[in-house]
Design a protein around this motif. Structure first.
Motif, mmCIF file in Angstrom:
data_model
loop_
_atom_site.group_PDB
_atom_site.id
_atom_site.type_symbol
_atom_site.label_atom_id
_atom_site.label_comp_id
_atom_site.label_asym_id
_atom_site.label_seq_id
_atom_site.Cartn_x
_atom_site.Cartn_y
_atom_site.Cartn_z
ATOM 1 N N ILE A 36 19.059 23.483 11.641
ATOM 2 C CA ILE A 36 20.040 22.524 12.148
ATOM 3 C C ILE A 36 20.472 22.840 13.574
ATOM 4 C CG2 ILE A 36 20.877 21.951 9.850
ATOM 5 C CD1 ILE A 36 23.270 23.765 10.356
ATOM 6 N N HIS A 37 20.318 24.083 14.014
ATOM 7 C CA HIS A 37 20.701 24.476 15.361
ATOM 8 C C HIS A 37 19.463 24.705 16.224
ATOM 9 C CE1 HIS A 37 24.836 24.828 14.159
ATOM 10 N NE2 HIS A 37 24.572 25.759 13.263
ATOM 11 N N PRO A 38 19.500 24.324 17.506
ATOM 12 C CA PRO A 38 18.335 24.504 18.367
ATOM 13 C C PRO A 38 18.136 25.925 18.878
ATOM 14 C CG PRO A 38 20.104 23.499 19.612
ATOM 15 C CD PRO A 38 20.584 23.589 18.194
ATOM 16 N N ASP A 39 19.142 26.789 18.698
ATOM 17 C CA ASP A 39 19.056 28.117 19.301
ATOM 18 C C ASP A 39 19.218 29.276 18.326
ATOM 19 O OD1 ASP A 39 21.671 27.520 18.739
ATOM 20 O OD2 ASP A 39 22.483 28.354 20.595
ATOM 21 N N ARG A 40 19.328 28.999 17.037
ATOM 22 C CA ARG A 40 19.540 30.094 16.084
ATOM 23 C C ARG A 40 19.305 29.625 14.655
ATOM 24 N NH1 ARG A 40 24.265 27.947 17.613
ATOM 25 N NH2 ARG A 40 25.873 27.484 16.061
ATOM 26 N N GLY A 41 19.061 30.601 13.781
ATOM 27 C CA GLY A 41 18.956 30.310 12.370
ATOM 28 C C GLY A 41 20.335 30.163 11.751
ATOM 29 N N SER A 42 20.408 29.465 10.628
ATOM 30 C CA SER A 42 21.702 29.230 9.997
ATOM 31 C C SER A 42 21.614 29.416 8.489
ATOM 32 C CB SER A 42 22.189 27.813 10.307
ATOM 33 O OG SER A 42 21.422 26.866 9.569
ATOM 34 N N GLU A 43 22.778 29.390 7.862
ATOM 35 C CA GLU A 43 22.863 29.508 6.408
ATOM 36 C C GLU A 43 22.255 28.301 5.701
ATOM 37 O OE1 GLU A 43 23.979 31.929 4.509
ATOM 38 O OE2 GLU A 43 24.828 33.293 6.013
ATOM 39 N N SER A 44 22.002 27.228 6.443
ATOM 40 C CA SER A 44 21.467 26.021 5.808
ATOM 41 C C SER A 44 20.100 26.252 5.184
ATOM 42 C CB SER A 44 21.374 24.884 6.832
ATOM 43 O OG SER A 44 20.409 25.176 7.828
ATOM 44 N N ILE A 45 19.427 27.312 5.603
ATOM 45 C CA ILE A 45 18.089 27.589 5.070
ATOM 46 C C ILE A 45 18.143 28.251 3.696
ATOM 47 C CG2 ILE A 45 17.691 29.963 5.923
ATOM 48 C CD1 ILE A 45 14.949 28.999 6.921
ATOM 49 N N VAL A 46 19.287 28.837 3.343
ATOM 50 C CA VAL A 46 19.390 29.628 2.107
ATOM 51 C C VAL A 46 19.115 28.808 0.852
ATOM 52 C CG1 VAL A 46 20.911 31.048 0.670
ATOM 53 C CG2 VAL A 46 20.889 31.347 3.162
ATOM 54 N N PRO A 47 19.707 27.605 0.684
ATOM 55 C CA PRO A 47 19.394 26.826 -0.520
ATOM 56 C C PRO A 47 17.904 26.523 -0.667
ATOM 57 C CG PRO A 47 21.339 25.943 0.543
ATOM 58 C CD PRO A 47 20.757 26.944 1.494
ATOM 59 N N GLU A 48 17.240 26.254 0.462
ATOM 60 C CA GLU A 48 15.800 25.989 0.410
ATOM 61 C C GLU A 48 15.031 27.237 -0.004
ATOM 62 O OE1 GLU A 48 12.289 23.773 0.638
ATOM 63 O OE2 GLU A 48 14.398 23.183 0.542
ATOM 64 N N ILE A 49 15.420 28.381 0.528
ATOM 65 C CA ILE A 49 14.758 29.629 0.153
ATOM 66 C C ILE A 49 14.997 29.938 -1.317
ATOM 67 C CG2 ILE A 49 14.864 32.139 0.448
ATOM 68 C CD1 ILE A 49 13.147 30.750 2.500
ATOM 69 N N ASP A 50 16.203 29.678 -1.801
ATOM 70 C CA ASP A 50 16.497 29.897 -3.226
ATOM 71 C C ASP A 50 15.607 29.019 -4.105
ATOM 72 O OD1 ASP A 50 18.362 31.840 -2.772
ATOM 73 O OD2 ASP A 50 20.090 30.505 -2.901
#
Length: 220
Positions: free
Chosen positions: A78-92
């Motif tokens: 969701i951010h152009p310059d960093r990773g975020s917590e938004s990826i966690v549900p997908e990884i789960d």
């Protein structure tokens, strides 16, 4: 074959053939209009060279390992310059799928080779599971061309830095354009519609709305 030991590699799969799930992700580039990504890996690979590289790297590694690629997933941050917590549900969800299919997640870890800051939420979650293989970003031939990840990202950073340096000039030009339209009696909504119809995006590459037109003028 370039395995990064930051993820644990299982060895006890039944049947002698290991199952794998490819996971590919990248960052958005709003100023270039790159704000979404097809969910199909092959279509996503057409939209992003970074995704294309990951797809090729994982598929070739699985083939060399004589494994079976049982699923693939694509994710856009969701951010152009960093990773975020938004990826966690997908990884789960991927970890749950890996457990269901008795498989390992396979993804490329760019951080060590590129001396990048790791995607904290992603790797923190993956390091809690024993179902992960992290591949080094080695150079590869793709479409008869040498793709060297370090050179690709270095060139992209230069373009991104140049765009960032141009932002103040672009903003000033947009403010003049919008100010002229407003002085002619156009409403914020009408100005937004005209800018969008003429393919003039915001400084961050997003479509215009009445609200961001108003904000642009207010910040002159």
């Amino acid at each position: 074959m370039g395995i990064n030991v930051s993820c644990v590699v299982l060895s006890g799969f039944s049947g002698g053939v290991m199952n794998y799930i490819g996971f590919y992700w990248t960052l958005p580039v709003p100023w270039a209009g790159f704000n979404d990504l097809p969910s199909d890996p092959d279509e996503a690979a057409k939209a992003s060279k970074t995704i294309r590289y990951q797809v090729e790297r994982v598929r070739r590694w699985v083939n060399d390992a004589k494994g079976v690629l049982v699923a693939e997933r694509v994710f856009l941050e969701i951010h152009p310059d960093r990773g975020s917590e938004s990826i966690v549900p997908e990884i789960d969800r991927m970890i749950a799928l890996a457990q269901k299919k008795d498989a390992q997640l396979v993804l490329v870890d760019f951080s060590e080779e590129m001396r990048w800051r790791k995607h904290g939420p992603l790797w923190d979650r993956l390091n809690e599971t024993d179902r992960c293989v992290a591949l080094d970003p080695i150079p590869m031939t793709i479409d008869f061309k040498n793709f060297i990840p370090s050179e690709h990202f270095s060139a992209w950073r230069e373009i991104d830095d140049l765009h960032a340096a141009m932002k103040p000039h672009a903003r000033a030009a947009l403010q003049v354009k919008i100010g002229d339209l407003k002085a002619q009696g156009s409403s914020y909504a009408a100005i937004a519609a005209e800018l969008n119809e003429n393919a003039i995006s915001t400084v961050t590459g997003k479509p215009w709305t009445a609200d961001n037109v108003r904000k642009m003028l207010a910040n002159r």
